[in-house]
Scaffold this motif. Structure first.
Motif, PDB file in Angstrom:
ATOM      1  N   HIS A  52       0.862  -1.193   0.000  1.00 36.17           N
ATOM      2  CA  HIS A  52       0.000   0.000   0.000  1.00 36.17           C
ATOM      3  C   HIS A  52       0.895   1.239   0.000  1.00 36.17           C
ATOM      4  O   HIS A  52       0.964   2.011   0.963  1.00 36.17           O
ATOM      5  CB  HIS A  52      -0.946   0.007   1.212  1.00 36.17           C
ATOM      6  N   ALA A  53       1.606   1.385  -1.090  1.00 37.85           N
ATOM      7  CA  ALA A  53       2.541   2.496  -1.287  1.00 37.85           C
ATOM      8  C   ALA A  53       2.526   2.810  -2.778  1.00 37.85           C
ATOM      9  O   ALA A  53       1.759   2.212  -3.535  1.00 37.85           O
ATOM     10  CB  ALA A  53       3.947   2.093  -0.816  1.00 37.85           C
ATOM     11  N   TYR A  54       3.362   3.748  -3.192  1.00 37.91           N
ATOM     12  CA  TYR A  54       3.428   4.053  -4.622  1.00 37.91           C
ATOM     13  C   TYR A  54       3.831   2.782  -5.381  1.00 37.91           C
ATOM     14  O   TYR A  54       4.636   1.990  -4.884  1.00 37.91           O
ATOM     15  CB  TYR A  54       4.448   5.170  -4.879  1.00 37.91           C
ATOM     16  N   SER A  55       3.267   2.594  -6.571  1.00 36.13           N
ATOM     17  CA  SER A  55       3.504   1.363  -7.354  1.00 36.13           C
ATOM     18  C   SER A  55       4.990   1.048  -7.474  1.00 36.13           C
ATOM     19  O   SER A  55       5.798   1.921  -7.747  1.00 36.13           O
ATOM     20  CB  SER A  55       2.911   1.520  -8.756  1.00 36.13           C
ATOM     21  N   GLY A  56       5.300  -0.237  -7.254  1.00 32.95           N
ATOM     22  CA  GLY A  56       6.689  -0.676  -7.339  1.00 32.95           C
ATOM     23  C   GLY A  56       7.462  -0.491  -6.053  1.00 32.95           C
ATOM     24  O   GLY A  56       8.656  -0.778  -5.997  1.00 32.95           O
ATOM     25  N   HIS A  57       6.785  -0.022  -5.002  1.00 36.27           N
ATOM     26  CA  HIS A  57       7.416   0.175  -3.703  1.00 36.27           C
ATOM     27  C   HIS A  57       6.625  -0.577  -2.638  1.00 36.27           C
ATOM     28  O   HIS A  57       5.488  -0.992  -2.862  1.00 36.27           O
ATOM     29  CB  HIS A  57       7.479   1.659  -3.341  1.00 36.27           C
ATOM     30  N   CYS A  58       7.229  -0.732  -1.481  1.00 36.23           N
ATOM     31  CA  CYS A  58       6.549  -1.417  -0.384  1.00 36.23           C
ATOM     32  C   CYS A  58       7.177  -1.021   0.938  1.00 36.23           C
ATOM     33  O   CYS A  58       8.252  -0.418   0.976  1.00 36.23           O
ATOM     34  CB  CYS A  58       6.637  -2.938  -0.567  1.00 36.23           C
ATOM     35  N   ARG A  59       6.478  -1.358   2.021  1.00 37.50           N
ATOM     36  CA  ARG A  59       7.051  -1.276   3.359  1.00 37.50           C
ATOM     37  C   ARG A  59       7.256  -2.705   3.859  1.00 37.50           C
ATOM     38  O   ARG A  59       6.525  -3.615   3.457  1.00 37.50           O
ATOM     39  CB  ARG A  59       6.131  -0.489   4.296  1.00 37.50           C
ATOM     40  N   LEU A  60       8.242  -2.899   4.722  1.00 38.25           N
ATOM     41  CA  LEU A  60       8.599  -4.241   5.186  1.00 38.25           C
ATOM     42  C   LEU A  60       8.282  -4.404   6.673  1.00 38.25           C
ATOM     43  O   LEU A  60       8.848  -3.692   7.511  1.00 38.25           O
ATOM     44  CB  LEU A  60      10.088  -4.514   4.935  1.00 38.25           C
ATOM     45  N   LEU A  61       7.378  -5.323   6.973  1.00 42.66           N
ATOM     46  CA  LEU A  61       6.977  -5.604   8.352  1.00 42.66           C
ATOM     47  C   LEU A  61       7.613  -6.918   8.808  1.00 42.66           C
ATOM     48  O   LEU A  61       7.526  -7.932   8.114  1.00 42.66           O
ATOM     49  CB  LEU A  61       5.452  -5.715   8.463  1.00 42.66           C
ATOM     50  N   LEU A  62       8.257  -6.870   9.953  1.00 42.92           N
ATOM     51  CA  LEU A  62       8.924  -8.061  10.481  1.00 42.92           C
ATOM     52  C   LEU A  62       7.904  -9.136  10.826  1.00 42.92           C
ATOM     53  O   LEU A  62       6.968  -8.901  11.596  1.00 42.92           O
ATOM     54  CB  LEU A  62       9.746  -7.693  11.719  1.00 42.92           C
ATOM     55  N   GLU A  63       8.080 -10.324  10.245  1.00 47.89           N
ATOM     56  CA  GLU A  63       7.217 -11.480  10.543  1.00 47.89           C
ATOM     57  C   GLU A  63       7.953 -12.510  11.385  1.00 47.89           C
ATOM     58  O   GLU A  63       7.383 -13.109  12.287  1.00 47.89           O
ATOM     59  CB  GLU A  63       6.758 -12.134   9.231  1.00 47.89           C
ATOM     60  N   ARG A  64       9.235 -12.691  11.054  1.00 48.37           N
ATOM     61  CA  ARG A  64       9.998 -13.716  11.778  1.00 48.37           C
ATOM     62  C   ARG A  64      11.483 -13.359  11.753  1.00 48.37           C
ATOM     63  O   ARG A  64      12.058 -13.161  10.694  1.00 48.37           O
ATOM     64  CB  ARG A  64       9.778 -15.087  11.129  1.00 48.37           C
ATOM     65  N   ASN A 117       6.250   1.005  14.982  1.00 47.67           N
ATOM     66  CA  ASN A 117       5.413   2.096  14.461  1.00 47.67           C
ATOM     67  C   ASN A 117       4.326   2.542  15.434  1.00 47.67           C
ATOM     68  O   ASN A 117       3.476   3.372  15.096  1.00 47.67           O
ATOM     69  CB  ASN A 117       4.784   1.700  13.124  1.00 47.67           C
ATOM     70  N   GLY A 118       4.313   1.965  16.640  1.00 45.53           N
ATOM     71  CA  GLY A 118       3.338   2.358  17.641  1.00 45.53           C
ATOM     72  C   GLY A 118       1.995   1.681  17.472  1.00 45.53           C
ATOM     73  O   GLY A 118       1.067   1.934  18.239  1.00 45.53           O
ATOM     74  N   GLN A 119       1.887   0.813  16.467  1.00 43.49           N
ATOM     75  CA  GLN A 119       0.623   0.111  16.218  1.00 43.49           C
ATOM     76  C   GLN A 119       0.804  -1.406  16.317  1.00 43.49           C
ATOM     77  O   GLN A 119       0.034  -2.171  15.762  1.00 43.49           O
ATOM     78  CB  GLN A 119       0.092   0.491  14.842  1.00 43.49           C
ATOM     79  N   GLY A 120       1.884  -1.796  16.976  1.00 45.75           N
ATOM     80  CA  GLY A 120       2.142  -3.221  17.166  1.00 45.75           C
ATOM     81  C   GLY A 120       2.947  -3.860  16.055  1.00 45.75           C
ATOM     82  O   GLY A 120       3.164  -5.076  16.061  1.00 45.75           O
ATOM     83  N   ASP A 121       3.422  -3.072  15.106  1.00 46.84           N
ATOM     84  CA  ASP A 121       4.217  -3.604  13.997  1.00 46.84           C
ATOM     85  C   ASP A 121       5.659  -3.147  14.112  1.00 46.84           C
ATOM     86  O   ASP A 121       5.945  -2.013  14.499  1.00 46.84           O
ATOM     87  CB  ASP A 121       3.667  -3.124  12.644  1.00 46.84           C
ATOM     88  N   ILE A 122       6.567  -4.050  13.750  1.00 44.55           N
ATOM     89  CA  ILE A 122       7.985  -3.710  13.664  1.00 44.55           C
ATOM     90  C   ILE A 122       8.327  -3.576  12.178  1.00 44.55           C
ATOM     91  O   ILE A 122       8.161  -4.517  11.405  1.00 44.55           O
ATOM     92  CB  ILE A 122       8.872  -4.793  14.303  1.00 44.55           C
ATOM     93  N   LEU A 123       8.775  -2.402  11.785  1.00 47.51           N
ATOM     94  CA  LEU A 123       9.101  -2.137  10.384  1.00 47.51           C
ATOM     95  C   LEU A 123      10.603  -1.995  10.197  1.00 47.51           C
ATOM     96  O   LEU A 123      11.337  -1.641  11.137  1.00 47.51           O
ATOM     97  CB  LEU A 123       8.402  -0.862   9.892  1.00 47.51           C
ATOM     98  N   LEU A 124      11.042  -2.269   8.974  1.00 50.84           N
ATOM     99  CA  LEU A 124      12.447  -2.093   8.616  1.00 50.84           C
ATOM    100  C   LEU A 124      12.566  -0.789   7.837  1.00 50.84           C
ATOM    101  O   LEU A 124      12.016  -0.652   6.742  1.00 50.84           O
ATOM    102  CB  LEU A 124      12.935  -3.276   7.774  1.00 50.84           C
ATOM    103  N   SER A 125      13.264   0.169   8.417  1.00 53.48           N
ATOM    104  CA  SER A 125      13.394   1.489   7.801  1.00 53.48           C
ATOM    105  C   SER A 125      14.486   1.490   6.742  1.00 53.48           C
ATOM    106  O   SER A 125      15.631   1.104   7.011  1.00 53.48           O
ATOM    107  CB  SER A 125      13.717   2.533   8.871  1.00 53.48           C
TER     108      SER A 125
END
Length: 428
Positions: free
Chosen positions: A85-97, A113-121
């Motif tokens: 859910h970003a500009y086409s061809g891009h993404c955000r990465l959420l840690l799953e494992r 991100n304060g919403q229970g998700d760990i993201l890779l910046s």
């Protein structure tokens, strides 16, 4: 163009040698895989002509699309979920494992991100990477550009390093594979699909969240496609790049060689291969210029692998640049075959006497082949005695060629430079 170093033979030689170089380097690595990317992987630039792009893929990490089960991925691999859910061809990465063994640069780039998700910046990752890469007095680090970390040793061209993570995005690749097309062949399409994708640490320039976005890319697949273009298509691409560099001369990368590459790939897909032959070169060059002019006017050019991504978005083009470049391209198209005389490199080759030009071309090609062999030796595992003997023979032959060129220059009344200067100028 063949005499200038853009012929089929030397092109294939370069591709083979850079593949071998990467293979030798990777034989001694475990956590990272080095992939030659860009023009060097395509064999379309001389050894010192432009930057060498090295893609460094971090092993043990996989980014996956939504809907892919973690049960299908081995336990030893860290997994990030791609939020597209970003500009086409891009993404955000959420840690799953996460795994026990992890890269420090990755670990330090994680944030909540304060919403229970760990993201890779992506921006934190590049900051960590810049600080982590070792250097010494002979290495010069240059300004960071997008996801790349350019550096040079001595007077050699920049080595552009881009770190990437493997990406499993079958739905994106299948959408590309299922398009109706004239080219590439079904076999090549499946090979490109099998080569997969990667993500690099750069967001969309105008995105509010660009600091944590990653760009989806297909470096190995695109190199495979470019290496399967025929001689005419490859030369159209080279000529379009020359026009951008020597005629339009963008100052802030408003138009890049990557735009030219996508224009040529769209040409190849939309037209029968038998229409691309030596005598049709000027037709396809004009067609490419027309596509470039349209892209400048509309500020729209679809990315070949993900058409929803606009390569001209956030290009920084000003209205003044648009007007000027459209006028220049229109004038060039009106010139017909004489358009190529506006390119210094081509013009010099055309006005040169045929026999000396052919002699010089053969010497330049041999010199480059020797330099590529020397590049392989620098990363090989041969015993010192064998290595020294081969290197000495290469050096002897290089000196012989350069002294011959130096003598020829002197007889022609040219300023005679040092042999190293002659070598560098011949191989650029």
């Amino acid at each position: 163009m063949t005499r200038l170093g853009y012929g089929e033979q030397i092109r294939r030689w370069r591709v083979e040698k850079f593949k071998k170089r990467a293979s030798l380097i990777n034989a001694g690595l475990s956590d990272v895989t080095v992939i030659t990317a860009g023009s060097k992987a395509e064999g379309l630039t001389c050894v010192y002509e432009s930057d060498r792009d090295d893609l460094l893929v971090l092993e043990g990490i996989l980014c996956v699309e939504a809907g892919i089960s973690l049960q299908t991925i081995p336990d030893g691999i860290g997994v990030y979920r791609m939020d597209t859910h970003a500009y086409s061809g891009h993404c955000r990465l959420l840690l799953e494992r996460q795994t026990r063994k992890h890269f420090e640069t990755i670990y330090n780039a994680l944030f909540d991100n304060g919403q229970g998700d760990i993201l890779l910046s992506s921006s934190l990752f590049l900051d960590e990477l810049s600080a982590y890469i070792p250097t010494d007095s002979s290495v010069v680090n240059h300004e960071r550009a997008g996801p790349s970390l350019p550096r040079s040793i001595g007077g050699e061209p920049h080595t552009v390093m881009v770190c990437a993570l493997r990406c499993h995005c079958p739905s994106i690749l299948q959408r590309w594979a299922s398009r109706p097309r004239h080219w590439p062949s079904p076999v090549l399409v499946q090979k490109v699909v099998s080569l997969g994708a990667n993500v690099t640490a750069v967001g969309f320039k105008e995105s509010e969240y660009k600091h944590m976005e990653w760009r989806i890319g297909f470096n190995t697949g695109e190199s495979e496609l470019m290496n399967n273009l025929n001689d005419t298509q490859a030369k159209v691409y080279v000529m379009l790049k020359m026009i951008v560099k020597d005629v339009l001369r963008p100052s802030q990368k408003e138009i890049t060689s990557y735009v030219m590459k996508n224009i040529v790939l769209w040409q190849a897909e939309r037209n029968p291969q038998n229409k691309f032959y030596a005598q049709s070169f000027l037709h396809w060059l004009h067609d490419g210029l027309r596509a470039l002019r349209t892209a400048i006017v509309t500020q729209q050019l679809s990315y070949y692998m993900i058409p929803e991504r606009n390569l001209m978005a956030a290009s920084g083009l000003t209205y003044r640049q648009q007007s000027h470049w459209v006028e220049v391209i229109t004038d060039m198209m009106a010139e017909g075959p004489r358009v190529i005389l506006g390119l210094p490199k081509i013009r010099r080759a055309i006005v040169a006497s045929p026999e000396p030009m052919l002699w010089y071309s053969m010497k330049r090609m041999e010199l480059e082949m020797l330099e590529l062999e020397n590049m392989i030796l620098n990363v090989s595992c041969l015993e010192n005695g064998v290595l020294d003997a081969i290197r000495q023979e290469i050096l002897r032959r290089e000196m012989e060629i350069l002294m011959g060129i130096q003598l020829w220059m002197s007889e022609e009344g040219c300023t005679v430079n040092a042999l190293t200067d002659i070598r560098n100028r011949m191989l650029k």
